[in-house]
Scaffold this active site. Structure first.
Site, PDB file in Angstrom:
ATOM      1  N   PRO A  88      53.560 -24.415 -24.573  1.00 62.08           N
ATOM      2  CG  PRO A  88      54.213 -24.628 -22.297  1.00 62.08           C
ATOM      3  CD  PRO A  88      54.295 -25.048 -23.787  1.00 62.08           C
ATOM      4  CD  GLU A 115      61.441 -28.429 -17.681  1.00 60.10           C
ATOM      5  OE1 GLU A 115      61.186 -29.207 -16.553  1.00 60.10           O
ATOM      6  OE2 GLU A 115      61.060 -27.235 -17.677  1.00 60.10           O
ATOM      7  NE  ARG A 153      32.060 -31.172 -31.038  1.00 58.30           N
ATOM      8  CZ  ARG A 153      31.347 -30.299 -31.469  1.00 58.30           C
ATOM      9  NH1 ARG A 153      32.178 -29.429 -32.146  1.00 58.30           N
ATOM     10  NH2 ARG A 153      30.003 -30.290 -31.675  1.00 58.30           N
ATOM     11  CG  ASP A 168      29.134 -26.898 -31.879  1.00 54.20           C
ATOM     12  OD1 ASP A 168      28.177 -27.189 -31.591  1.00 54.20           O
ATOM     13  OD2 ASP A 168      30.344 -27.664 -32.487  1.00 54.20           O
TER      14      ASP A 168
HETATM   15  C1  LIG Z   1      56.658 -29.517 -19.770  1.00 58.32           C
HETATM   16  N1  LIG Z   1      56.175 -28.393 -20.304  1.00 58.32           N
HETATM   17  C2  LIG Z   1      56.166 -27.162 -19.925  1.00 58.32           C
HETATM   18  C3  LIG Z   1      56.427 -28.416 -21.862  1.00 58.32           C
HETATM   19  C4  LIG Z   1      57.363 -27.396 -22.565  1.00 58.32           C
HETATM   20  C5  LIG Z   1      57.396 -27.318 -23.921  1.00 58.32           C
HETATM   21  C6  LIG Z   1      56.864 -28.300 -24.764  1.00 58.32           C
HETATM   22  C7  LIG Z   1      55.868 -29.117 -24.059  1.00 58.32           C
HETATM   23  C8  LIG Z   1      55.606 -29.028 -22.830  1.00 58.32           C
HETATM   24  C9  LIG Z   1      54.466 -30.035 -22.261  1.00 58.32           C
HETATM   25  N2  LIG Z   1      53.472 -29.396 -21.339  1.00 58.32           N
HETATM   26  C10 LIG Z   1      52.559 -28.523 -22.037  1.00 58.32           C
HETATM   27  C11 LIG Z   1      52.322 -28.521 -23.442  1.00 58.32           C
HETATM   28  C12 LIG Z   1      51.397 -27.812 -24.017  1.00 58.32           C
HETATM   29  C13 LIG Z   1      50.720 -26.870 -23.110  1.00 58.32           C
HETATM   30  C14 LIG Z   1      49.828 -25.859 -23.937  1.00 58.32           C
HETATM   31  N3  LIG Z   1      49.406 -24.729 -22.870  1.00 58.32           N
HETATM   32  O1  LIG Z   1      49.402 -26.067 -24.966  1.00 58.32           O
HETATM   33  C15 LIG Z   1      51.274 -26.760 -21.787  1.00 58.32           C
HETATM   34  N4  LIG Z   1      52.137 -27.675 -21.461  1.00 58.32           N
END
Ligand SMILES: CN(C)c1ccccc1CNc1ccc(C(N)=O)cn1
Length: 245
Positions: A88, A115, A153, A168
């Site tokens: 994220p 996490e 793709r 696209d």
């Molecule tokens: C568990 N989490 C919060 C986490 C925390 C850090 C890394 C990976 C994760 C695995 N989760 C993810 C992974 C990617 C995305 C995205 N938006 O690309 C959303 N969530």
């Protein structure tokens, strides 16, 4: 194009890599997707890959050593792999980023769970931290699949006719125009007659104007980046005047 996936749930990818055009492309050898279970790179009896965070706090983190061993093992297998970490906190993934990644030819994708991963792996062994959007998933696997489909793709031969990929949504920076197929009259809802006219120039202009219209209405932010002709700009001015009325 080679994708190496580092994950604690390789089984997550079984069916998505078998079905549809992605499955066919892998079968034809147009691209390779290799799954690597992170636990295979743990050295203790229990194949431990996670541990508690220093400083306390909820949840677990993926330990640095198994990740390091996995990345280094995969790096040996190709000239310049590009290590991508789905999280994220990454830069926002889009069609443009997908085109950049296509040029890398060999991607190592790290799928985080719990996490996330130890900061030292992220800081010293990851080349590119990517997020598919501002939301939280259980793991990086779903994000990795989105990235793989989008990049795959773009690999020549994966999608039947190359032009369709070029036309696209997002390819030219605009949203795709609405599309219709038979019957001409569906529950009294008919097809725009221009599409039945056989006048290809008129049809092309209609479709371009529809792309401009729905982009203007739903994603005006895309217009700033899109490559627009003078005719496009004139049409957009007309839409703005209509809206102002
Ligand atoms: C568990 N989490 C919060 C986490 C925390 C850090 C890394 C990976 C994760 C695995 N989760 C993810 C992974 C990617 C995305 C995205 N938006 O690309 C959303 N969530």
């Amino acid at each position: 194009m080679v994708f190496d996936l580092i994950t604690i749930f390789p089984e997550y990818f079984e069916s998505p890599l078998k079905v549809g055009l992605l499955g066919k492309a892998i079968q034809k050898g147009l691209l390779k997707v290799r799954l690597h279970n992170l636990r295979d790179f743990a050295t203790d009896k229990h194949r431990t890959v996670d541990d508690k965070p220093f400083g306390g706090g909820e949840g677990m983190l993926l330990k640095p050593e198994p990740l390091y061993r996995a990345i280094e093992a995969l790096k040996k297998e190709s000239p310049e792999p590009w290590v991508v970490y789905l999280s994220p906190q990454g830069r926002l993934f889009n069609q443009e980023v997908a085109r950049e990644l296509l040029a890398k030819k060999h991607l190592i994708l790290i799928c985080g769970r719990y996490e996330g991963i130890d900061e030292r792996i992220r800081q010293y062994f990851v080349d590119d931290e990517i997020s598919i959007g501002d939301y939280v998933l259980f793991g990086g696997e779903a994000a990795a699949l989105v990235l793989i489909e989008t990049v795959a793709r773009l690999v020549p031969g994966v999608v039947g006719c190359e032009d369709s990929v070029k036309r696209d949504s997002f390819a030219e920076g605009l949203l795709k125009h609405p599309q219709y197929t038979r019957p001409r009259d569906f529950m009294g809802y008919t097809v725009p007659e221009v599409l039945l006219s056989g006048d290809h120039a008129r049809i092309e202009r209609f479709r371009r104007e529809e792309s401009l219209r729905i982009t203007f209405e739903k994603r005006p932010d895309l217009l700033a980046k899109a490559s627009l002709t003078d005719e496009d700009r004139a049409f957009l001015e007309k839409l703005k005047r209509e809206k102002a009325r």
